[in-house]
Design a protein around this motif. Sequence first.
Motif: not given
Length: 391
Positions: A266-269, A273-275, A281-287, A300-306
């Motif tokens: 849920x936090x990842x989504x 959504x806010x990206x 940026x790289x390495x930002x697919x964390x919560x 899929x969400x990790x690609x969008x965030x990074x």
Amino acid sequence: MTLASPTARAARAISGATLVPTAHSARILDAVLMGLIVVRVSLPGTPFPVAQIGIAVLVIVGCFRRPTRSFVHAWWVPAAMLGLLAFLVIETWLQGIDPVRRAGNLAILIVMSLFLASGRIDVGSAVKGIGVGLLLNGALFYAGVAPDNYQGRLTGFLEDKNAGALVIALGTFLLFLVIRSRWGRLLLVVAGAAAIAATDSRTTMAASFVALVWLLSSRYLRRTAQLATLGMAFLAFLWADDNLATIGDYGETREGSDEFRSRIDAASSLKAAAAPWHGFGLGEATVSLDSGTWFFHNAYEALIVEGGFVLAAVVLGLFVVAGLGLAPRAVGVDVTSGESRVITAATLVVFCCALRLGEVFLAPIGLVVLGIGIARMLPPLPSGQPASEHR
């Protein structure tokens, strides 16, 4: 007599080529270094996993070899991959994040993928090395030598049960490229299924099952029907993945971990959504959750965030075109051949597992699959002809 165009000649060359000849003789160096992909533990005294070091050495070796396949009609593939890497470094740096570690790792993996495609790294040897690595890891795990991080679930030097299950599943499918006998393949399916079940990764079990069913049934289908059944297989995976969660005692034994996993998702989504269009940026697919930092489960969400929709579009596009075989018609790939169907089945596992297992597309084994998928798009270089004529 009408002379065939270069594109037509390339198409015929691809359709008549095979990535792993029947009488294939492995390159020992390629097999050993690629086999280290199963060793995800860090080399003592360094922060680098053994797998990363092995791939880096293999890339250095590949720099001194001649390619055996040409990018002449698929020049856009390395252009897209290297251009994407440059974009990620710049957008990460502009946001005040040090891109060196993550970008360096991606650079090595991207070059490894391109070297597999061009033949600087031998596909058959790489696959055989992964197979031997998985076999040794399993044997050492049950002998009590390899680490046991998940209370008896198969991990070993793969460390994580979900990441390990992904390597086992993709390695099993890729081994179809080098094992051709009926009994050998039957043994491979049994051993692979047992190993995946031993990891207790529900997602990988479901993904592997639907991919195997597709692989077995697709040999009787034409291309249009194959595409339709690929979509059906993905939907079947979604159903199986949800329902495996309630089979037997899963509902009770995994209730706590699944609830926490749902909170991470849920936090990842929300973060995805806010990206912005270029990502965070790289390495930002964390919560951050419960005083800890957790990686995304959804690739899929990790690609969008990074890297925003730029990273997502390029990576998913490459996997669709090269992995699923939806290359331009002019490329001339025979998508109904046994080799092509194996690559497509492995890519189906990638797309399915990316929903639940964290980094999949840009994981080492994911880019191995992509590299082999690209390789089937490239025509072989004529024997003895300088590679410079085919750049």
